[in-house]
Scaffold this motif. Sequence first.
Motif, PDB file in Angstrom:
ATOM      1  N   MET A 279       1.383 -15.097  23.149  1.00  0.00           N
ATOM      2  CA  MET A 279       0.160 -15.802  22.770  1.00  0.00           C
ATOM      3  C   MET A 279      -1.069 -14.959  23.099  1.00  0.00           C
ATOM      4  O   MET A 279      -1.985 -14.817  22.275  1.00  0.00           O
ATOM      5  CB  MET A 279       0.066 -17.151  23.481  1.00  0.00           C
ATOM      6  CG  MET A 279      -1.202 -17.931  23.194  1.00  0.00           C
ATOM      7  SD  MET A 279      -1.315 -18.541  21.496  1.00  0.00           S
ATOM      8  CE  MET A 279      -0.207 -19.949  21.609  1.00  0.00           C
ATOM      9  N   CYS A 280      -1.099 -14.386  24.298  1.00  0.00           N
ATOM     10  CA  CYS A 280      -2.252 -13.576  24.699  1.00  0.00           C
ATOM     11  C   CYS A 280      -2.384 -12.316  23.839  1.00  0.00           C
ATOM     12  O   CYS A 280      -3.497 -11.927  23.477  1.00  0.00           O
ATOM     13  CB  CYS A 280      -2.146 -13.205  26.173  1.00  0.00           C
ATOM     14  SG  CYS A 280      -2.406 -14.604  27.284  1.00  0.00           S
ATOM     15  N   ILE A 281      -1.266 -11.695  23.514  1.00  0.00           N
ATOM     16  CA  ILE A 281      -1.310 -10.519  22.642  1.00  0.00           C
ATOM     17  C   ILE A 281      -1.833 -10.926  21.269  1.00  0.00           C
ATOM     18  O   ILE A 281      -2.694 -10.247  20.689  1.00  0.00           O
ATOM     19  CB  ILE A 281       0.075  -9.864  22.539  1.00  0.00           C
ATOM     20  CG1 ILE A 281       0.471  -9.250  23.882  1.00  0.00           C
ATOM     21  CG2 ILE A 281       0.101  -8.808  21.427  1.00  0.00           C
ATOM     22  CD1 ILE A 281       1.935  -8.827  23.968  1.00  0.00           C
ATOM     23  N   LEU A 282      -1.355 -12.048  20.759  1.00  0.00           N
ATOM     24  CA  LEU A 282      -1.769 -12.538  19.446  1.00  0.00           C
ATOM     25  C   LEU A 282      -3.260 -12.871  19.401  1.00  0.00           C
ATOM     26  O   LEU A 282      -3.958 -12.502  18.463  1.00  0.00           O
ATOM     27  CB  LEU A 282      -0.943 -13.786  19.087  1.00  0.00           C
ATOM     28  CG  LEU A 282      -1.247 -14.480  17.774  1.00  0.00           C
ATOM     29  CD1 LEU A 282      -0.897 -13.574  16.596  1.00  0.00           C
ATOM     30  CD2 LEU A 282      -0.454 -15.784  17.688  1.00  0.00           C
ATOM     31  N   THR A 283      -3.744 -13.546  20.415  1.00  0.00           N
ATOM     32  CA  THR A 283      -5.122 -14.037  20.381  1.00  0.00           C
ATOM     33  C   THR A 283      -6.137 -13.088  21.001  1.00  0.00           C
ATOM     34  O   THR A 283      -7.318 -13.159  20.669  1.00  0.00           O
ATOM     35  CB  THR A 283      -5.237 -15.411  21.078  1.00  0.00           C
ATOM     36  OG1 THR A 283      -4.825 -15.284  22.436  1.00  0.00           O
ATOM     37  CG2 THR A 283      -4.408 -16.459  20.368  1.00  0.00           C
ATOM     38  N   ASP A 284      -5.695 -12.222  21.934  1.00  0.00           N
ATOM     39  CA  ASP A 284      -6.640 -11.392  22.681  1.00  0.00           C
ATOM     40  C   ASP A 284      -6.313  -9.910  22.703  1.00  0.00           C
ATOM     41  O   ASP A 284      -7.068  -9.133  23.283  1.00  0.00           O
ATOM     42  CB  ASP A 284      -6.743 -11.902  24.128  1.00  0.00           C
ATOM     43  CG  ASP A 284      -7.370 -13.280  24.187  1.00  0.00           C
ATOM     44  OD1 ASP A 284      -8.607 -13.360  24.104  1.00  0.00           O
ATOM     45  OD2 ASP A 284      -6.624 -14.273  24.292  1.00  0.00           O
ATOM     46  N   GLY A 285      -5.170  -9.525  22.147  1.00  0.00           N
ATOM     47  CA  GLY A 285      -4.813  -8.112  22.181  1.00  0.00           C
ATOM     48  C   GLY A 285      -4.507  -7.601  23.573  1.00  0.00           C
ATOM     49  O   GLY A 285      -4.625  -6.412  23.843  1.00  0.00           O
ATOM     50  N   ASP A 286      -4.100  -8.491  24.488  1.00  0.00           N
ATOM     51  CA  ASP A 286      -3.793  -8.130  25.864  1.00  0.00           C
ATOM     52  C   ASP A 286      -2.695  -9.070  26.361  1.00  0.00           C
ATOM     53  O   ASP A 286      -2.628 -10.225  25.942  1.00  0.00           O
ATOM     54  CB  ASP A 286      -5.045  -8.278  26.741  1.00  0.00           C
ATOM     55  CG  ASP A 286      -4.848  -7.701  28.123  1.00  0.00           C
ATOM     56  OD1 ASP A 286      -5.217  -6.525  28.324  1.00  0.00           O
ATOM     57  OD2 ASP A 286      -4.307  -8.407  29.000  1.00  0.00           O
ATOM     58  N   GLU A 287      -1.844  -8.584  27.267  1.00  0.00           N
ATOM     59  CA  GLU A 287      -0.750  -9.415  27.776  1.00  0.00           C
ATOM     60  C   GLU A 287      -1.227 -10.581  28.633  1.00  0.00           C
ATOM     61  O   GLU A 287      -0.532 -11.572  28.769  1.00  0.00           O
ATOM     62  CB  GLU A 287       0.235  -8.566  28.575  1.00  0.00           C
ATOM     63  CG  GLU A 287       0.996  -7.588  27.715  1.00  0.00           C
ATOM     64  CD  GLU A 287       1.990  -6.769  28.506  1.00  0.00           C
ATOM     65  OE1 GLU A 287       2.046  -6.893  29.750  1.00  0.00           O
ATOM     66  OE2 GLU A 287       2.721  -5.995  27.875  1.00  0.00           O
ATOM     67  N   GLY A 288      -2.380 -10.479  29.239  1.00  0.00           N
ATOM     68  CA  GLY A 288      -2.891 -11.542  30.101  1.00  0.00           C
ATOM     69  C   GLY A 288      -2.102 -11.642  31.396  1.00  0.00           C
ATOM     70  O   GLY A 288      -1.094 -10.968  31.589  1.00  0.00           O
TER      71      GLY A 288
END
Length: 132
Positions: free
Chosen positions: A48-57
């Motif tokens: 989800m974080c990669i999809l929405t923010d380009g980062d693993e979070g």
Amino acid sequence: MTEPVRSPEVGTKVVHRRYVPYSHAHYAGNLVDGAYSLGLFGDVATEMCILTDGDEGLFASYDDVQFKAPVRAGDVLEITCELVRAGTRSRVMVFAVHVVARGAATEDRPGAADMLDEPILATSARGTVVVP
């Protein structure tokens, strides 16, 4: 700095499916510990974080974790994640693990398994992830 793949949109969903190997059974009846579901929540949150923010979070917290039904080795699980709130750096997500298939081994058919007519909600949670 990596630009977001797209802006975090509330309602975005991620779905994974996973077979539970017998090597993960820890208890009688081929039961799997609850931490297994939490690890799967981390996997869908990462996507989800990669999809929405380009980062693993990074996971900051879980709240309202509920273990509602057993997860067993031989199950096929469907893990869902939905973004329900997006702050400046925080992302609140709701998670669910559903059992969609279950082993039905017999002496004559040791590898038998059945798709379930109705998935079984095994684990649910709400969690907060932060992104840079």
